[in-house]
Design a protein around this motif. Sequence first.
Motif, short mmCIF file in Angstrom:
data_model
loop_
_atom_site.label_atom_id
_atom_site.label_comp_id
_atom_site.label_asym_id
_atom_site.label_seq_id
_atom_site.Cartn_x
_atom_site.Cartn_y
_atom_site.Cartn_z
N UNK A 1 0.84 -1.21 0.00
CA UNK A 1 0.00 0.00 0.00
C UNK A 1 0.87 1.25 0.00
N UNK A 2 0.48 2.23 -0.77
CA UNK A 2 1.25 3.45 -0.86
C UNK A 2 2.42 3.38 -1.82
N UNK A 3 2.44 2.35 -2.68
CA UNK A 3 3.53 2.21 -3.65
C UNK A 3 3.14 2.80 -4.99
N UNK A 4 4.14 3.23 -5.73
CA UNK A 4 3.95 3.85 -7.04
C UNK A 4 4.54 2.94 -8.11
N UNK A 5 3.75 2.67 -9.15
CA UNK A 5 4.18 1.81 -10.24
C UNK A 5 4.08 2.61 -11.54
N UNK A 6 5.19 2.70 -12.26
CA UNK A 6 5.24 3.47 -13.50
C UNK A 6 5.25 2.54 -14.70
N UNK B 1 -1.16 8.90 -26.16
CA UNK B 1 -0.73 9.03 -24.77
C UNK B 1 0.59 8.28 -24.60
N UNK B 2 1.37 8.66 -23.59
CA UNK B 2 2.65 8.00 -23.37
C UNK B 2 2.88 7.58 -21.92
N UNK B 3 2.44 8.39 -20.97
CA UNK B 3 2.73 8.10 -19.57
C UNK B 3 1.62 7.34 -18.87
N UNK B 4 2.00 6.41 -17.99
CA UNK B 4 1.03 5.61 -17.24
C UNK B 4 1.58 5.39 -15.83
N UNK C 1 -0.25 12.60 -21.22
CA UNK C 1 0.06 12.85 -22.62
C UNK C 1 1.53 12.58 -22.92
N UNK C 2 2.42 12.86 -21.96
CA UNK C 2 3.85 12.63 -22.12
C UNK C 2 4.32 11.62 -21.08
N UNK C 3 5.57 11.20 -21.17
CA UNK C 3 6.14 10.33 -20.15
C UNK C 3 6.06 11.04 -18.80
N UNK C 4 5.92 10.25 -17.74
CA UNK C 4 5.84 10.81 -16.40
C UNK C 4 7.20 11.41 -16.04
N UNK C 5 7.22 12.70 -15.79
CA UNK C 5 8.48 13.40 -15.52
C UNK C 5 8.96 13.13 -14.10
N UNK C 6 10.23 13.46 -13.85
CA UNK C 6 10.78 13.30 -12.50
C UNK C 6 10.01 14.17 -11.51
N UNK C 7 9.60 15.36 -11.95
CA UNK C 7 8.84 16.25 -11.08
C UNK C 7 7.49 15.64 -10.71
N UNK C 8 6.82 15.04 -11.69
CA UNK C 8 5.52 14.41 -11.42
C UNK C 8 5.70 13.18 -10.54
N UNK C 9 6.76 12.40 -10.78
CA UNK C 9 7.03 11.25 -9.92
C UNK C 9 7.21 11.69 -8.48
N UNK C 10 7.95 12.78 -8.28
CA UNK C 10 8.18 13.28 -6.92
C UNK C 10 6.86 13.73 -6.28
N UNK C 11 6.00 14.38 -7.09
CA UNK C 11 4.70 14.82 -6.57
C UNK C 11 3.84 13.62 -6.20
N UNK C 12 3.83 12.60 -7.05
CA UNK C 12 3.06 11.39 -6.77
C UNK C 12 3.54 10.73 -5.48
#
Length: 267
Positions: A84-89, A109-112, A132-143
């Motif tokens: 629980x609480x894990x992120x999968x890209x 679309x590209x990012x999931x 729409x784009x690959x998940x950026x490092x900034x978005x990963x950090x936010x997630x």
Amino acid sequence: MARHADALADWDDALQGRHSLSDALAHLLRSLGAECGLIARTTPDMARPQRIALHDDRRGEPVRPLVSCFAAGQFGPALAGAAPGSLWLGHAAASPQPALAEWQAARKMRGFATLVLVSDALSRDHIEMHFRTEVTAETQAALSSLLPALTRGWTQRLPGLISRAIALQRHRIEAAGQRPILCPTNPAQLSRAEFRVCLLLSRGLALDRVAAELRLTRSTIRAHLRSIHAKTGTGSLDALLSLLLAPDQSGERQSAARQSGDGRPPV
């Protein structure tokens, strides 16, 4: 950031019954730059995940709608033991799921990303997000920063909230299913080839006969079927046939055939 804090406030309000869960999901997706996404529940006795909530910023536009869950197919058995609480890209999977890759290509679309809210022997609840784009490092950090609060709110939700949300989603799916997919307006947004495959299936032809009639290989027919399943929300040929052979489809099949002459939808 302020937009993430506002989205979390909506999320907590929704989980206490003070706000719509679908609206809270929409706010969360937009704050992270995702175009669409859903919340789903999987249990051991369930053939397919149950949708809890869904949002698509481009709903109603002539694009491939989001109707399917892709997490289990993308990440395979490993997801069953997710914490629980894990992120999968999506790009971290060993081999891309064909259904997801095909949907992404059709939708451009590209990012999931998949956010696991709860995972135990009884069920797994997760959020799927599409970008729409690959998940950026900034978005990963936010997630990653949002996940603890999202998970905490989920475990402290109002009792019965998710059961009611699932029932509401089921009602919406059933209501959408009342629109015959073979009507001239082509509500499932099938391609011309996919429409013709469905029309021939609705007439009782087996897959080999459909392939022969359309002068296509069986593998091509199978590829069309995968796309048709994604667009119609059906997970098997039996489910698709049940939808195609519903009583209110008969008149629509005749209308579509009369208008096109060869089983093609209007253009």
